[in-house]
Design an enzyme around this catalytic site. Structure first.
Site, short mmCIF file in Angstrom:
data_model
loop_
_atom_site.label_atom_id
_atom_site.label_comp_id
_atom_site.label_asym_id
_atom_site.label_seq_id
_atom_site.Cartn_x
_atom_site.Cartn_y
_atom_site.Cartn_z
N HIS A 12 55.38 -68.43 15.43
CA HIS A 12 56.81 -68.62 15.75
C HIS A 12 57.07 -69.94 16.46
O HIS A 12 56.26 -70.41 17.26
CB HIS A 12 57.36 -67.42 16.52
N ASP A 20 53.20 -71.28 23.85
CA ASP A 20 53.66 -70.02 23.26
C ASP A 20 54.97 -70.27 22.52
O ASP A 20 56.02 -70.33 23.16
CB ASP A 20 53.83 -68.98 24.37
N GLU A 42 61.19 -64.88 17.68
CA GLU A 42 60.15 -63.91 18.07
C GLU A 42 60.35 -63.44 19.49
O GLU A 42 60.15 -62.26 19.80
CB GLU A 42 58.76 -64.54 17.91
N GLU A 43 60.75 -64.34 20.38
CA GLU A 43 60.85 -64.01 21.80
C GLU A 43 61.95 -63.01 22.12
O GLU A 43 61.98 -62.45 23.21
CB GLU A 43 61.06 -65.29 22.63
N ASP A 54 49.40 -66.16 17.32
CA ASP A 54 50.18 -66.27 18.56
C ASP A 54 49.23 -66.64 19.69
O ASP A 54 48.07 -67.00 19.44
CB ASP A 54 50.90 -64.95 18.84
N HIS A 93 54.40 -67.55 29.70
CA HIS A 93 55.83 -67.51 30.06
C HIS A 93 56.10 -68.15 31.41
O HIS A 93 56.96 -67.70 32.17
CB HIS A 93 56.38 -66.07 30.01
#
Length: 354
Positions: free
Chosen positions: A65, A177, A211-212, A234, A321
């Site tokens: 993603h 990410d 995706e998030e 990922d 994150h």
């Protein structure tokens, strides 16, 4: 010798692409992957779908993603301070005091996230994590009118934390990410296109969106591609740092190679073939176990149409994150090599049914 970051990956990491606002990352993927593809398309959700060997069998879908965390402007007060909601899963304790970049119709606007200084708090307030409405973005405006001349409601912001290598191939960036995953699936197709070895499979590399906020791009693209076999790429948690109990989270480390997932989300034959490919290509690997649908595109891909034989390969990452995620880029290169080997080993009619 200093580690050289591939230009494709470096450009993806610089691109600002919160969920629903992926245009900068899309442009990078277009520039690097489109020339290598037999067919290249986009769709209504902004996915980028690159196909190689379009008459091949089986159909192999690779997905990473291109969206990332962000902030979306929701309100401007009379003094010109911007309030926001979060895009994706943020740790509210680390938002304040950050430099941010806001994407507007008129270009980039820089700002700083602010909250009440610790000196102005009561003792009890100092122990609390601020709520979203207690943090704002300061762009130096003197009024609501001035602020709205520069930004608009619905504009998005990302942290102003760019890629920096600090020990050989180990580096920190705002959005490893999952820019590494998007890079890996795109680069795999590029390398397969250059290989002289015959390819049985039709390979479709997809840079997925959103995706998030719920694996939304993977849901629609898996339906469109209709693969026999699919692999999500990922990031995964490296558990080799302090305050990470291996009894709870398993044992994976930075620089230990790609992480192969096992569990209900994973087709056992696909896992076995990834393992075989890693051993054949002499690629170090790690294994993680997950008893439920994973928090990745793999959970959407597995359930596409009548079901898809799905695998998940993850890049070990520390501090997920946060504004400074940490990755060993050697693991990224190993993952590209793994997927090239996996794709080349597929035989016609091999659908990994079990």
């Amino acid at each position: 010798m200093s580690y050289q970051v591939p230009a494709f990956l470096a450009e993806l990491l610089r691109a600002r692409s919160p969920s629903g606002y992926e245009a900068e990352a899309q442009a990078v993927f277009d520039r690097h992957v489109n020339p290598a593809a037999s067919h290249y398309a986009n769709d209504a959700l902004g996915n980028r779908i690159a196909t190689l060997n379009p008459k091949g069998d089986p159909v192999l879908m690779l997905a990473g993603h291109i969206d990332e965390l962000g902030l979306i402007i929701t309100y401007v007060n009379k003094e010109g301070f911007l309030y926001f909601d979060t895009i994706g899963g943020h740790d509210l304790s680390i938002i304040s005091g950050r430099r941010v970049v806001i994407q507007t119709a008129n270009g980039i606007v820089k700002g700083v996230t602010g909250k009440r200084a610790i000196h102005l708090m009561e003792e009890e307030d100092r122990k609390k994590v601020p709520k979203k409405h207690e943090i704002w973005i300061d762009i130096g405006a003197r009024s609501k009118t001035e602020a709205l001349e520069r930004v608009g409601i619905g504009d998005v912001a990302t942290y102003d934390h760019e890629l920096e290598l600090f020990n050989g191939s180990i580096g920190a960036a705002r959005a490893f990410d999952d820019k590494v995953g998007a890079y890996i699936v795109g680069e795999t197709l590029i390398r397969l296109a250059k290989e002289k070895k015959p390819l049985a499979a039709k390979v479709v590399s997809v840079a997925t969106t959103q995706e998030e906020i719920g694996v939304r791009g993977a849901t629609t693209s898996a339906y469109l591609v209709n693969p026999h076999i699919a692999i999500a790429v990922d990031v995964g948690h490296a558990t080799d740092h302090p305050d990470c109990d291996n009894r709870k989270f398993g044992e994976t480390k930075l620089g230990g190679g790609p992480i192969l997932c096992r569990g209900a989300n994973i087709n056992p034959k696909v896992y076995d073939r990834l393992l075989k490919a890693a051993k054949k290509a002499d690629i170090p690997y790690q294994v993680e176990a997950d008893p439920r649908p994973t928090g990745t595109d793999a959970r959407a891909m597995q359930m596409g149409r009548g079901g898809v034989a799905t695998g998940l390969v993850s890049i070990p990452l520390r501090y997920m994150h946060t504004p400074s995620e940490v990755v060993d880029l050697e693991d990224v290169e190993r993952c590209v090599r793994l997927l090239v080997e996996f794709a080349q080993a597929l035989d016609q009619g091999d659908y990994a049914h079990w």
